[in-house]
Design an enzyme around this catalytic site. Sequence first.
Site, PDB file in Angstrom:
ATOM      1  N   HIS A 199      40.423  21.794   4.105  1.00  0.00           N
ATOM      2  CA  HIS A 199      40.417  21.853   5.825  1.00  0.00           C
ATOM      3  C   HIS A 199      40.698  23.250   6.053  1.00  0.00           C
ATOM      4  O   HIS A 199      40.106  24.185   6.741  1.00  0.00           O
ATOM      5  CB  HIS A 199      41.425  20.919   6.463  1.00  0.00           C
ATOM      6  CG  HIS A 199      41.058  20.943   8.074  1.00  0.00           C
ATOM      7  ND1 HIS A 199      40.501  20.487   8.692  1.00  0.00           N
ATOM      8  CD2 HIS A 199      41.792  21.887   9.035  1.00  0.00           C
ATOM      9  CE1 HIS A 199      40.551  20.747  10.131  1.00  0.00           C
ATOM     10  NE2 HIS A 199      41.577  21.842  10.072  1.00  0.00           N
ATOM     11  N   GLU A 200      41.982  23.828   5.851  1.00  0.00           N
ATOM     12  CA  GLU A 200      42.441  25.103   5.728  1.00  0.00           C
ATOM     13  C   GLU A 200      41.670  26.228   5.387  1.00  0.00           C
ATOM     14  O   GLU A 200      41.420  27.248   5.543  1.00  0.00           O
ATOM     15  CB  GLU A 200      43.892  25.304   5.668  1.00  0.00           C
ATOM     16  CG  GLU A 200      44.795  24.282   6.499  1.00  0.00           C
ATOM     17  CD  GLU A 200      44.848  24.683   8.026  1.00  0.00           C
ATOM     18  OE1 GLU A 200      44.160  25.851   8.289  1.00  0.00           O
ATOM     19  OE2 GLU A 200      45.001  23.512   8.691  1.00  0.00           O
ATOM     20  N   HIS A 257      38.587  27.133   7.447  1.00  0.00           N
ATOM     21  CA  HIS A 257      38.956  28.002   8.240  1.00  0.00           C
ATOM     22  C   HIS A 257      39.131  29.374   7.703  1.00  0.00           C
ATOM     23  O   HIS A 257      38.490  30.592   8.245  1.00  0.00           O
ATOM     24  CB  HIS A 257      40.248  27.724   8.895  1.00  0.00           C
ATOM     25  CG  HIS A 257      40.312  26.435   9.901  1.00  0.00           C
ATOM     26  ND1 HIS A 257      39.182  26.316  10.858  1.00  0.00           N
ATOM     27  CD2 HIS A 257      41.057  25.583  10.004  1.00  0.00           C
ATOM     28  CE1 HIS A 257      39.682  25.344  11.389  1.00  0.00           C
ATOM     29  NE2 HIS A 257      40.632  24.579  11.022  1.00  0.00           N
TER      30      HIS A 257
END
Length: 345
Positions: free
Chosen positions: A26-27, A30
């Site tokens: 997820h990170e 980003h």
Amino acid sequence: MLSNFWNTAYPIIIAILFFELIIIVHEGGHFAAARMMGIKVNEFSIGMGPKLFQINKKGTKYTLRLILFGGYCQMEGEDEESDDDNSFAKKRVIQRIFVVAAGAVMNLILGLLITAIMVGTGDLVGTTRVAKMDDNAVSASVLKPDDIIKSIDGVRVYCPSDITTGLSRSADNKIDMTVIRDGKEKKLVVPFDMEEYEGHNFIKMDFWLYGEDKTVGNVIVASAKEWVSYARTVFLSVHDIIVGRFGLSDLSGPVGTVSVVSSAVKSGMYSMLRIMALLTINIGLFNLFPIPALDGWRLFLLIFEGLFKKTLPQKWEWAINSVGLVLLLGFMSIITFSDLTKLFR
């Protein structure tokens, strides 16, 4: 004794590591999107708590922390004012939308990959056609071998997971089912036995489905269908909570989910992959809900900004996010307490 300890510990370790994998993906989404958009990333951290290791490369601190349960991608100007031209706030709306959405999108892609592995490593590809009935099957009075199940309680069926989900959501032992029998569509009311699990009665599935030999084509199609089925399960679950089918005591937080994943690890590869796919898809979609402190709320504000050329004052955005975070943490605390209560029971 050491062997018994390891047999108990290794499923929990795998569950925790998978949680961390979801967060890293997820990170990482980003992070990769920010780099593509030319946004300065101050720190990319794996884990939370005290710092174990850190390197600085091209203006970004890469940090490994003690508690492998969390992480973050800290971008310049994301939560504070910045005059840097490469800050998050200085980029165009469409670029910021791309960066904010990338985390959840990567979780959904991970879910699709796990689903593809699950389908691709199976002996056969599942279908929705009934193969045979269990001995003394209650549903055999209505349901017949070779029936192709088309819908359950009005919800369209595309893959085997839709069938198990449809049966699990029924409030009683009679299912409205549409099947294809001898080439014709037929509406049925199918009876089933019920069995109790954690205070709820669920349908006991008493029939088997056909599988078909794998090809590249049907593995790809089946993987996509299963992925869509898991994604739809998230929205159906939210609906069931809203209408009172399930309560707070039926929800699981991190502790309960680790317990479920570790149990799936013990059950075998298929169960492990299935629960992992469900989990990462669930987290990806939930993050897109327009709830303060989640990516979905920021996306809502960015879309509003793009459409109406107006922005929420930054102090108000911070305040709303802070309140949302406190409420979310409070909610998670309640769920975690419920998880611990279940474990002690």
